[in-house]
Scaffold this motif. Structure first.
Motif, PDB file in Angstrom:
ATOM      1  N   LEU A 152      31.513  -8.310 -33.347  1.00  0.00           N
ATOM      2  CA  LEU A 152      32.571  -7.935 -34.274  1.00  0.00           C
ATOM      3  C   LEU A 152      32.906  -9.096 -35.195  1.00  0.00           C
ATOM      4  CD1 LEU A 152      35.083  -5.806 -32.224  1.00  0.00           C
ATOM      5  CD2 LEU A 152      33.803  -5.135 -34.240  1.00  0.00           C
ATOM      6  N   TYR A 153      33.019 -10.301 -34.607  1.00  0.00           N
ATOM      7  CA  TYR A 153      33.355 -11.434 -35.457  1.00  0.00           C
ATOM      8  C   TYR A 153      32.289 -11.637 -36.522  1.00  0.00           C
ATOM      9  CZ  TYR A 153      34.534 -15.955 -37.237  1.00  0.00           C
ATOM     10  OH  TYR A 153      34.862 -16.962 -38.088  1.00  0.00           O
ATOM     11  N   LEU A 154      31.010 -11.621 -36.075  1.00  0.00           N
ATOM     12  CA  LEU A 154      29.941 -11.920 -37.015  1.00  0.00           C
ATOM     13  C   LEU A 154      29.797 -10.847 -38.083  1.00  0.00           C
ATOM     14  CD1 LEU A 154      27.336 -13.326 -34.520  1.00  0.00           C
ATOM     15  CD2 LEU A 154      28.482 -14.568 -36.323  1.00  0.00           C
ATOM     16  N   TYR A 172      34.260 -10.324 -39.698  1.00  0.00           N
ATOM     17  CA  TYR A 172      35.139 -11.392 -40.143  1.00  0.00           C
ATOM     18  C   TYR A 172      34.417 -12.559 -40.785  1.00  0.00           C
ATOM     19  CZ  TYR A 172      39.207  -9.525 -37.673  1.00  0.00           C
ATOM     20  OH  TYR A 172      40.253  -8.762 -37.253  1.00  0.00           O
ATOM     21  N   LYS A 221      32.568 -15.335 -42.766  1.00  0.00           N
ATOM     22  CA  LYS A 221      32.126 -15.562 -44.140  1.00  0.00           C
ATOM     23  C   LYS A 221      30.755 -16.203 -44.072  1.00  0.00           C
ATOM     24  CE  LYS A 221      36.715 -16.777 -44.019  1.00  0.00           C
ATOM     25  NZ  LYS A 221      37.133 -17.579 -42.948  1.00  0.00           N
ATOM     26  N   SER A 229      39.214   2.365 -46.054  1.00  0.00           N
ATOM     27  CA  SER A 229      40.333   2.084 -45.178  1.00  0.00           C
ATOM     28  C   SER A 229      41.159   0.923 -45.697  1.00  0.00           C
ATOM     29  CB  SER A 229      39.788   1.779 -43.770  1.00  0.00           C
ATOM     30  OG  SER A 229      40.791   1.205 -43.002  1.00  0.00           O
ATOM     31  N   LEU A 249      43.285   1.810 -48.597  1.00  0.00           N
ATOM     32  CA  LEU A 249      44.498   2.561 -48.286  1.00  0.00           C
ATOM     33  C   LEU A 249      45.562   1.679 -47.664  1.00  0.00           C
ATOM     34  CD1 LEU A 249      42.828   5.770 -46.896  1.00  0.00           C
ATOM     35  CD2 LEU A 249      44.348   5.627 -48.866  1.00  0.00           C
ATOM     36  N   GLY A 250      45.301   0.395 -47.533  1.00  0.00           N
ATOM     37  CA  GLY A 250      46.337  -0.516 -47.068  1.00  0.00           C
ATOM     38  C   GLY A 250      46.225  -0.926 -45.620  1.00  0.00           C
ATOM     39  N   ALA A 251      45.171  -0.532 -44.940  1.00  0.00           N
ATOM     40  CA  ALA A 251      45.045  -0.929 -43.543  1.00  0.00           C
ATOM     41  C   ALA A 251      44.618  -2.376 -43.444  1.00  0.00           C
ATOM     42  CB  ALA A 251      44.002  -0.045 -42.844  1.00  0.00           C
ATOM     43  N   THR A 252      45.025  -3.023 -42.365  1.00  0.00           N
ATOM     44  CA  THR A 252      44.578  -4.390 -42.150  1.00  0.00           C
ATOM     45  C   THR A 252      43.155  -4.368 -41.604  1.00  0.00           C
ATOM     46  OG1 THR A 252      45.368  -4.379 -39.902  1.00  0.00           O
ATOM     47  CG2 THR A 252      46.897  -5.139 -41.602  1.00  0.00           C
ATOM     48  N   ARG A 253      42.532  -5.551 -41.599  1.00  0.00           N
ATOM     49  CA  ARG A 253      41.186  -5.671 -41.049  1.00  0.00           C
ATOM     50  C   ARG A 253      41.143  -5.138 -39.617  1.00  0.00           C
ATOM     51  NH1 ARG A 253      38.138  -9.776 -43.442  1.00  0.00           N
ATOM     52  NH2 ARG A 253      36.588  -8.644 -44.650  1.00  0.00           N
ATOM     53  N   LEU A 254      42.113  -5.567 -38.829  1.00  0.00           N
ATOM     54  CA  LEU A 254      42.139  -5.172 -37.426  1.00  0.00           C
ATOM     55  C   LEU A 254      42.240  -3.674 -37.284  1.00  0.00           C
ATOM     56  CD1 LEU A 254      42.274  -5.987 -34.502  1.00  0.00           C
ATOM     57  CD2 LEU A 254      44.732  -6.181 -34.703  1.00  0.00           C
ATOM     58  N   SER A 255      43.137  -3.071 -38.065  1.00  0.00           N
ATOM     59  CA  SER A 255      43.293  -1.626 -38.031  1.00  0.00           C
ATOM     60  C   SER A 255      41.996  -0.938 -38.398  1.00  0.00           C
ATOM     61  CB  SER A 255      44.377  -1.200 -39.013  1.00  0.00           C
ATOM     62  OG  SER A 255      45.548  -0.873 -38.343  1.00  0.00           O
ATOM     63  N   HIS A 296      40.293   1.572 -35.853  1.00  0.00           N
ATOM     64  CA  HIS A 296      40.408   3.006 -36.097  1.00  0.00           C
ATOM     65  C   HIS A 296      39.286   3.587 -36.925  1.00  0.00           C
ATOM     66  CE1 HIS A 296      44.808   1.909 -35.468  1.00  0.00           C
ATOM     67  NE2 HIS A 296      44.396   2.502 -34.385  1.00  0.00           N
ATOM     68  N   PHE A 353      48.785   3.495 -39.510  1.00  0.00           N
ATOM     69  CA  PHE A 353      48.774   2.045 -39.763  1.00  0.00           C
ATOM     70  C   PHE A 353      49.664   1.682 -40.954  1.00  0.00           C
ATOM     71  CE2 PHE A 353      45.861   3.174 -43.022  1.00  0.00           C
ATOM     72  CZ  PHE A 353      44.814   3.892 -42.465  1.00  0.00           C
ATOM     73  N   GLU A 356      46.671 -10.174 -36.331  1.00  0.00           N
ATOM     74  CA  GLU A 356      45.367 -10.310 -36.991  1.00  0.00           C
ATOM     75  C   GLU A 356      44.754 -11.654 -36.699  1.00  0.00           C
ATOM     76  OE1 GLU A 356      44.382  -6.903 -39.016  1.00  0.00           O
ATOM     77  OE2 GLU A 356      43.445  -8.763 -39.660  1.00  0.00           O
ATOM     78  N   LEU A 389      38.031 -13.377 -31.290  1.00  0.00           N
ATOM     79  CA  LEU A 389      36.652 -12.971 -31.594  1.00  0.00           C
ATOM     80  C   LEU A 389      35.805 -14.179 -31.975  1.00  0.00           C
ATOM     81  CD1 LEU A 389      37.169  -9.602 -33.489  1.00  0.00           C
ATOM     82  CD2 LEU A 389      36.642 -10.016 -31.104  1.00  0.00           C
TER      83      LEU A 389
END
Lengths: 285, 301
Positions: free
Chosen positions: A91-93, A96, A98, A173, A176-182, A186, B3, B15, B22
């Protein structure tokens, strides 16, 4: 003259194709022959007694119960440790990281780890988990070693599973305003989950047959008890097979073949589960 | 769309927290590499305070457990190289021909059946291959060569080769597939036959990738443990004869760590010294193979 040359070229080409087909079929035929011989030799030995008995000096009385139980415990613990670690790294690679030096280093590193012989992971387990961290020759040391062994495979295949989720979904996503985590929780994960599970189960089916790291970490080959805790000594099916194969008496070789059939059946079940998950859940976009 | 209702401030902290967790997971892979290196280097250094490097590299006897111990790694090295060479001489022709067929001649449904079947070969645990080598292949070879001993490098090498065929095949197939179709079409346009195109245009172009595939498979063969531990024997011997028992570096590590070796003893350190030699060999080959295939595909992002 040109027609003759073309005929010759055609003959050469046909001979080449025949060689290629032989090259492909020979190993496959060999494998199936060997497996057939294995089943013929080992199947008669498999009965409820064999599956439920403990090892014994007498080949007819020996069984695989503690080894199978040990292997199941090992797989369970390894799954518990490797799944979060591997998926977390993937998930990180994928989500998230860079494109900087650190992520390139991590990727290069994972590629290298995948190519390291399994016996070296055994040495790592011996030095780090058994000795330095004081876990001794226990179930948890074996599980930790196997976790590190399968980690590169899990990370690489999980990344591919995550990549099958189209970027448009993520962007929609986020727009629409969701955060990265969201977004991850989801949108990405629900879609990628079947793929992640498949890769993970396939990695486990590889780990289940690993012998060398377990030998180095101290799995026992003559176990007369079932492990009673994660710090208990343990046996495993591949170790039992190795032990029986190393005995000169032919009755033990028959035992070994029966144990191998047991192991292959377990692997077959795991792979089938993975394939079922993959085929049952084809996500439609 | 729940959300939208999450508070912005607390979600930012969450976050960051999740991202750090992670990141730790991803960094764990670096931890693994550093641990392996640290362990191997320290134990090998300890080993070389008691044993001279010259003896390790040049002596032709490996008897660390005898009362007058000898610590030459050459017998183990030769055991490894002998079995691996036999394995490669089986795997390269079969694998390469399979790859050429799959990439140049095979139809889609043939590929769909053959490729998973070849994958099956590599999914079988190596201990099962070891059993095959000892119980089926050795007796078969003994009927052909009566002078073959029960443990030998030939049997183990052949079986190991069969196990590696899928690796050579799929990596070489990748290399062949990456040859641009335009090159083939140009050759056909100039009147070349299919076989001639393959031999004189496609193969030379893909040669770097194929070499990378072979090196990577060789590294796999060198690191293989169970097949040789079961079928090749546990007698270190400085020989090129494939009919006698030998011991590989990997077998030695397994053999010693099966017994009870207390930490800090010389025996304990020998397995790490041998492990270090093994690691250096496989690591070098892996890096070489990666370099070769990077130049084939261009820089990977």
């Amino acid at each position: 003259m040109k027609k003759n040359k073309r005929k010759l070229e055609n003959i050469f080409e046909r001979m080449f194709i025949v060689c290629c087909i032989v090259a492909i079929s020979l190993p496959i035929v060999l494998l199936f022959t060997l497996i057939a011989k294995l089943i013929l030799q080992g199947m008669p030995r498999i009965d409820l007694n064999f599956l439920l008995s403990y090892p014994s000096r007498k080949a007819e009385l020996a069984g695989v119960l503690p080894s199978v139980v040990g292997t199941l415990y090992l797989m369970f613990l390894t799954a518990l440790l490797a799944f979060p670690l591997g998926i977390g790294a993937a998930l990180y690679l994928e989500e998230y990281a860079k494109k900087n030096r650190i992520s390139k280093l991590i990727e290069l590193n994972i590629g290298n780890l995948a190519g390291i012989p399994s016996v070296i992971y055994g040495l790592l387990g011996l030095g780090l988990f058994v000795r330095t961290l004081g876990m001794g020759r226990s179930l948890i040391a074996g599980a930790c070693t196997l976790t590190l062994l399968v980690l590169p495979i899990i990370i690489t295949t999980s990344r591919e599973a995550l990549r099958t989720v189209p970027n448009t979904m993520r962007e929609a996503s986020l727009a629409l305003g969701a955060t990265r985590l969201s977004t991850i929780l989801h949108v990405v994960l629900p879609q990628a989950l079947p793929g992640l599970m498949t890769c993970f189960i396939l990695a486990l089916s590889r780990a289940i047959g690993e012998t060398a790291p377990l030998v180095a970490v101290g799995a026992l080959s003559y176990v007369t008890f079932l492990p009673d805790g994660i710090d208990a000594p343990f046996g495993a099916l591949p170790i039992q097979i190795f032990n029986w194969v190393s005995r000169p008496q032919p009755e033990f070789l028959v035992n070994a073949s029966a144990a191998i059939i047991t192991l292959l059946t377990m692997i077959l079940i795991l792979n089938s589960v993975a394939i079922i998950i993959r085929d049952r859940t084809k996500y439609r976009y | 769309m729940h959300f939208l209702s999450v508070k912005k401030t607390s979600s930012k902290k969450l976050e960051k927290l999740i991202e750090s967790v992670l990141l730790l997971c991803a960094l764990s892979s670096i931890f693994v590499t550093t641990s392996i290196l640290y362990l191997l280097v320290t134990e090998t250094a300890n080993f070389f305070t008691k044993v001279s490097l010259i003896e390790f590299i040049t002596s032709t006897q490996w008897t660390p457990l005898f009362s007058n111990p000898k610590f030459g790694i050459l017998p183990l090295l030769l055991g490894t190289l002998l079995t691996s060479t036999i394995a490669l001489s089986v795997a390269i022709p079969f694998g390469l021909l399979s790859a050429i067929y799959l990439s140049e001649f095979a139809s889609k449904w043939v590929k769909r059946i053959v490729k998973p079947t070849l994958e099956l070969l590599s999914g079988i645990p190596t201990i099962v291959y070891g059993y095959f080598a000892l119980v089926f292949v050795t007796p078969l070879l003994q009927s052909l060569f009566p002078s073959l001993s029960g443990f030998n490098a030939l049997s183990a090498g052949i079986v190991m080769g069969v196990m590696i065929i899928p690796m050579v095949s799929s990596l070489s197939e990748d290399a062949l597939n990456s040859v641009p179709e335009s090159l083939r079409e140009a050759a056909y346009g100039l009147g070349s036959s299919k076989l001639s195109t393959i031999l004189h245009v496609v193969l030379p172009t893909a040669s770097r990738g194929i070499l990378a595939a072979i090196i990577l498979s060789a590294s796999r063969a060198i690191g293989e443990t169970m097949i040789v531990a079961i079928a090749a024997g546990q007698q270190p011997r400085f020989t090129f004869d494939p009919r006698v028992p030998v011991e590989t570096m990997t077998t030695y590590i397994v053999q010693i760590s099966m017994g009870d070796v207390p930490a800090g003893t010389l025996e304990y350190q020998t397995i790490f010294a041998v492990g270090m030699a093994l690691f250096v060999m496989t690591f070098t080959m892996n890096v070489l193979s990666q370099r070769l295939s990077n130049r084939l595909h261009g820089s990977k992002t």
